[in-house]
Design a protein around this motif. Structure first.
Motif, short mmCIF file in Angstrom:
data_model
loop_
_atom_site.label_atom_id
_atom_site.label_comp_id
_atom_site.label_asym_id
_atom_site.label_seq_id
_atom_site.Cartn_x
_atom_site.Cartn_y
_atom_site.Cartn_z
N ASP A 137 0.84 -1.08 -0.03
CA ASP A 137 -0.11 0.10 -0.10
C ASP A 137 0.81 1.29 0.07
O ASP A 137 2.21 1.13 -0.01
N GLN A 191 -2.76 10.02 5.91
CA GLN A 191 -2.76 8.71 5.75
C GLN A 191 -4.08 8.07 5.17
O GLN A 191 -4.67 7.16 5.37
N ARG A 192 -4.69 8.96 4.10
CA ARG A 192 -5.86 8.63 3.55
C ARG A 192 -5.64 7.40 2.48
O ARG A 192 -4.55 7.50 1.91
N GLU A 193 -6.65 7.02 1.91
CA GLU A 193 -6.52 6.05 0.82
C GLU A 193 -6.24 6.79 -0.32
O GLU A 193 -6.48 7.87 -0.62
N ASN A 223 -5.61 -3.23 -0.82
CA ASN A 223 -6.34 -2.92 -1.83
C ASN A 223 -5.74 -1.86 -3.05
O ASN A 223 -6.02 -2.04 -4.24
N ALA A 224 -4.82 -0.79 -2.42
CA ALA A 224 -4.27 -0.10 -3.41
C ALA A 224 -3.33 -0.97 -4.53
O ALA A 224 -3.36 -0.52 -5.54
N ARG A 233 -10.67 -3.91 -6.74
CA ARG A 233 -10.50 -3.74 -5.21
C ARG A 233 -11.51 -4.67 -4.63
O ARG A 233 -12.20 -5.46 -5.16
#
Length: 284
Positions: A137, A191-193, A223-224, A233
């Protein structure tokens, strides 16, 4: 009895001055004319001049602004031209002939706004000829400070996981080596997606990295990483399934961060590690 009316000629200078001062003290300090005026005899409504119809304050302000803008005739600001960020990334990554060239291209890639808020560029690390490449990630706070992927508690977890099947990040032996790379080289703020546009922008660098390392297997952790490698995803559904990413056999797995949060996920991750070991053995 009719009151006596005196004319100005009947008053002496001193008397006239005293009368004037008395009138000023009463507030009658404005001359009206030679003849006295009975203000109480004025009509109730005086004739008023024709005035234009009142205009609402908002409409008046808008009309004034429009007139001012037309009078000044300032040129309108044109929108900046759109930049093909993915195209620029593909061009920069395609020119890299080695991993050092690719890192240099990343250092010079000013298009991604994430680098403005990041402390460090988190570089991929590991032997250039590793059999297994792990894509994780986006960097967290510790990785952003150190400029290295998979460190701290999550890094220790990853090392223990892959050591159980004979793979390590710190060995020159290709058969047992791991190459580690973040999906993005810069930490998203707060620290967002990572956004889909950010992943798409940096994907050409990942694709070129896979070409240069040429691993036998790619592991997508989180997921990233699945978004970059599979355009999908949902790590809970994707984990444990073999597919293809960047032209290589790929398996999706839970990230070490998720394993630290959920003890139940460790059983699934152990099954995925065994599947990875079996795949490597089958490839020879």
């Amino acid at each position: 009895m009719t009151p006596e009316v005196l004319s100005p000629s009947d008053l002496s200078y001193d008397a006239a001055l005293a009368a004037l001062e008395w009138l000023c003290e009463l507030g009658a300090d404005e001359a009206q004319g030679d003849l006295a005026m009975d203000c109480y005899a004025l009509p109730d409504r005086l004739a008023k001049p024709d005035l234009p119809a009142p205009v609402p304050a908002g409409a008046a302000a808008t009309a004034g602004m429009l007139a001012a803008s037309q009078a000044t005739a300032l040129p309108q600001r044109q929108a900046p031209p759109k930049v093909d960020q993915v195209g620029l990334a593909r061009q920069a990554a395609g020119q890299a002939r080695t991993l050092a060239d690719l890192h240099e291209a990343l250092d010079g890639f000013e298009t991604c706004d994430l680098r403005k808020g990041a402390r460090c560029t988190v570089r991929a690390e590991g032997p250039e000829a590793a059999r297994v490449m792990i894509i994780g990630d986006a960097p967290d706070r510790e990785e952003d400070r150190a400029g290295r992927p998979f460190i701290g508690r999550s890094g220790h977890m990853l090392d223990r996981m892959f050591a159980a099947i004979g793979l390590r990040r710190d060995t020159p032996d290709r058969a047992a080596a791991l190459f580690l790379a973040p999906v993005l080289p810069w930490r998203p703020p707060g620290q967002r997606e990572p956004e889909a546009s950010e992943i798409a922008m940096m994907r050409p660098f990942l694709a070129r990295m896979v070409e240069l390392v040429d691993p036998d297997v790619v592991v997508l952790m989180g997921n990233a990483a699945c978004s970059a490698g599979l355009a999908r995803r949902g790590i809970t559904r994707l984990r444990g399934e073999w597919s293809e990413a960047f032209g290589k056999p790929a398996i999706a797995m839970f990230s070490p961060v998720q394993l630290l949060r959920s003890a139940e996920a460790k059983r699934d991750s152990w099954a995925d590690l065994l599947a990875l070991r079996a795949k490597l053995d089958s490839l020879g």
